[in-house]
Design a protein around this motif. Structure first.
Motif, short mmCIF file in Angstrom:
data_model
loop_
_atom_site.label_atom_id
_atom_site.label_comp_id
_atom_site.label_asym_id
_atom_site.label_seq_id
_atom_site.Cartn_x
_atom_site.Cartn_y
_atom_site.Cartn_z
N ASN A 272 0.79 -1.23 0.00
CA ASN A 272 0.00 0.00 0.00
C ASN A 272 0.83 1.28 0.00
O ASN A 272 0.76 2.07 -0.92
CB ASN A 272 -0.97 0.02 1.17
N TYR A 275 6.83 2.45 3.96
CA TYR A 275 7.17 2.80 5.34
C TYR A 275 8.65 2.53 5.56
O TYR A 275 9.42 2.55 4.60
CB TYR A 275 6.29 2.02 6.33
N GLU A 317 -3.51 5.55 6.12
CA GLU A 317 -2.28 4.80 5.88
C GLU A 317 -1.19 5.71 5.37
O GLU A 317 -0.01 5.37 5.41
CB GLU A 317 -2.53 3.65 4.89
N SER A 324 -0.82 2.06 9.19
CA SER A 324 -0.64 0.90 8.33
C SER A 324 -1.56 -0.24 8.73
O SER A 324 -1.85 -0.42 9.91
CB SER A 324 0.81 0.42 8.42
N VAL A 325 -2.01 -0.99 7.75
CA VAL A 325 -2.90 -2.12 8.05
C VAL A 325 -2.14 -3.32 8.55
O VAL A 325 -2.72 -4.26 9.07
CB VAL A 325 -3.71 -2.54 6.80
#
Lengths: 394, 284
Positions: A272, A275, A317, A324-325
């Motif tokens: 996604n 990070y 996100e 974050s998921v």
């Protein structure tokens, strides 16, 4: 002769050219395939179809177009040599029947019985949607003496089944309707070529040799230099999993094209949003990752950054720490994106989603803004613009 | 017109009817035949067998990523000439002494018709096939250095193989016949095995083929074993004289088939197969 067939093929997306059509006609005139639909089918396939993914479409058109072929069979009947019919009889009649016929009276009788038997066959097979019996036990299909009969002249060892080869549609799995071929992508990626000479000196440097030879008073002084190679360096970050599942095909094609085009290509995956961690192999994402800072330190600002992702996620996100998921991220995704973009002046985001939907996703708009409008769709035109952007001097 | 001989396979190469038609069409119309298919289904071997069956010499041109189309025609060795010029050799005055002939030239000037194999054309640069269009179409090319035209005495039968690593340009495809070698079905496979190892035991072949087709069914294999792998494996089984019943054993310790190295070529595939086989065993 088969103009209608060619048109049907073209309508179905099998782009047959005039050259290929003429080749087929020429091959027919040279009798490469004679009096046998199956041979003709193979010949037509070898001539007209050049991609295994299109064979299935070809099969469908062929089946449709040659459904009405029955008329031919009656004329052929007169020309079928005797011994073929004998073989046919052997197939259709039991040895006892054969013996009985022989004792009754020779070939005439045999033919008569055979004809009756085939008449029966014809009735039994009627009503099928295809011109070949759907039951599939008879090697003759609905029309008895259709050109299939000609093949009986061949050796017995050739095992045939009654279902026509083109009706089997064996190439079905290979028809992918893939519009964006890797060839197109590769040609687009060539735009990014930047030539440089590195490595072993293996090519004659003509200018250098002339200069050195002249300086040497006419005595030959050979100079060699390394070959020209594409020295552009690409750092590819691929979004994987989740909403990207719908775009795996295109992304994989882009990736495979990039792999063969760029010698210096480093690939990392993310989920996604970028990070603090990236990983090289998606299978080992939890135990074998690379810190994003380390990636930035290893690959300097002379690398081109290409991010492939659909940028479709919850806006948190991107904007929030801990958004974050998958894990708890100390710093927001936006921060990491900014760092990357600052480090890599040459950057582009390639988005496989249809541009029509771009306006409706908050996260997508956010990232597009962050990229400074350097987000491009994963189409040939989009790639072209992306690569133009990367080539622009910074 | 004399009819050329027809290709119908050889003792060691089992063909299908569609392949025969494609080869014969290419031969009759003197156009290249492009052969694609899974690795290990006998694309390269086809050219050798055609040459053998038709008793024509075979010229092989193996393409690599660095191969240039011009190398198939000829190369002008300017450096050698320059050096000879410095040394005052007599042959330096004739430029043709420094023209190194390529495979296509060789094929064109042969006194009999030859089979020319252009192997793995997709390995070369993406423009490679385009650079050969004219040469393969007209079967002639021009040598700039000597101002001569090399024209084929007999148009060679050109067989081109591709592994699908790159897509070939349309203009090139238009000029070829195309054949996709499908993975052989069981009956054909049995014939192929019989053609290669006539003395092999029947039950061994049966069990080996069972296992082989099972392995091909395993989803997600990186490289499915193909005909050439099967033949290698059978050879190993024969050399080690492994009895057929070992192959069908339900012995839980025997998860992977013996000598699997011939069939599965990377460790991920072996792991995957072990897992699948283990689960299947447990399910029984």
């Amino acid at each position: 002769m088969f103009a209608g067939f060619i048109t049907s093929l073209r309508n179905e997306g099998v782009a047959v050219s005039l050259t290929e059509y003429l080749t087929l006609l020429k091959a027919m005139r040279h009798q490469v395939a004679m009096l046998d639909v199956e041979d003709f089918y193979y010949l037509a396939r070898a001539t007209l179809v050049k991609d295994e993914r299109l064979v299935d479409r070809f099969d469908r058109v062929f089946a449709l177009y040659f459904q009405g072929l029955s008329g031919v069979s009656q004329d052929l009947l007169a020309e079928i040599p005797e011994e073929w019919l004998k073989k046919l009889a052997e197939k259709y009649l039991s040895p006892e029947e054969m013996a009985a016929i022989k004792s009754l009276g020779g070939f005439e009788k045999l033919m008569e019985t055979l004809r009756e038997r085939l008449q029966e066959q014809q009735k039994r097979h009627e009503g099928g949607s295809k011109w070949i019996g759907t039951a599939g036990t008879s090697p003759f299909g609905a029309y008895g003496y259709n050109p299939e009969g000609v093949r009986i002249g061949q050796s017995e060892s050739r095992h045939r089944s009654a279902v026509k080869v083109w009706d089997k549609r064996e190439f079905k799995d290979l028809d992918g309707e893939v519009e964006l071929g890797t060839r197109g992508i590769k040609l687009a990626l060539r735009r990014l070529r930047r030539w440089g000479r590195e490595g072993e000196a293996s090519e004659l440097d003509l200018g250098g040799t002339i200069r050195a030879t002249a300086a040497n008073g006419g005595v030959l002084d050979l100079h060699l230099r390394p070959e020209r190679r594409n020295k552009v360096k690409v750092l590819l970050l691929l979004d994987i999993g989740g909403s990207m599942d719908d775009h795996i095909e295109e992304s994989a094609q882009l990736f495979s094209a990039a792999k063969s085009e760029f010698k210096h290509l480093e690939t990392f995956y993310f989920h996604n949003c970028v990070y603090e961690k990236l990983w090289r192999s998606n299978r080992r994402r939890y135990d074998d990752f690379t810190a994003t800072t380390q990636v930035m330190n290893t690959y300097g600002p002379d690398w081109c950054l290409i991010v492939v992702g659909d940028a479709t996620m919850s806006p948190y996100e991107i904007t929030h720490a801990g958004g974050s998921v998958e894990h708890w991220n100390e710093e927001a995704g936006a921060l990491w994106m900014e760092r990357l973009l600052k480090h890599y002046p040459k950057a582009a985001w390639i988005n496989p989603r249809d541009t029509h939907h771009w306006g409706y996703t908050a996260s997508l708009k956010l990232l597009k803004q962050m990229m400074g409008e350097r987000m491009f769709p994963l189409t040939l035109d989009g790639l072209d613009s992306a690569l133009k952007e990367l080539r622009r001097p910074h | 017109m004399t009819k050329p001989a027809k290709f119908t396979g050889t003792d060691s190469y089992i063909t299908t009817r569609d392949l025969e038609i494609a080869v014969n069409a290419a031969m009759t119309l003197e156009r290249p035949l492009l052969v694609k298919g899974e690795p290990g289904t006998g694309k390269t071997v086809l050219a050798r067998e055609v040459a053998q069956a038709l008793k024509m010499p075979l010229i092989e041109w193996h393409v690599k990523s660095t191969t240039k189309a011009a190398q198939g025609l000829y190369e002008y060795d300017a450096v050698a000439r320059l050096r000879d010029g410095q040394l005052g050799e007599a042959k330096v005055h004739d430029i043709s002494n420094y023209i190194v002939r390529g495979k296509l030239w060789e094929a064109f000037t042969s006194d009999t018709q030859v089979v020319l194999l252009i192997d793995e054309i997709d390995k070369a640069d993406i423009e490679f096939p385009n650079d050969l269009l004219q040469e393969l179409d007209r079967m002639e090319f021009f040598v700039y250095e000597t101002k001569e035209t090399v024209k084929a005495k007999f148009r060679p039968l050109v067989i081109i193989t591709s592994n699908n690593e790159k897509e070939l340009p349309d203009a090139f495809l238009r000029r070829c016949f195309f054949h996709f070698i499908r993975f052989p079905e069981r009956a054909t496979m049995e014939k192929i095995v019989a053609a290669h190892y006539p003395n092999i035991k029947h039950d061994l072949v049966r069990e080996a083929l069972n296992l082989f087709f099972d392995i091909r069914e395993v989803p997600g294999l990186k490289k499915k074993p193909a005909t050439s792998e099967l033949l290698d494996w059978l050879k190993l089984l024969m050399v080690d004289d492994i009895p057929a019943d070992i192959l069908k054993s339900n012995d839980p310790k025997m998860v992977v088939p013996p000598l699997y190295g011939a069939l599965l070529k990377n460790e991920q595939d072996v792991h995957l197969f072990e897992r699948v086989a283990f689960l299947a065993r447990r399910g029984q």
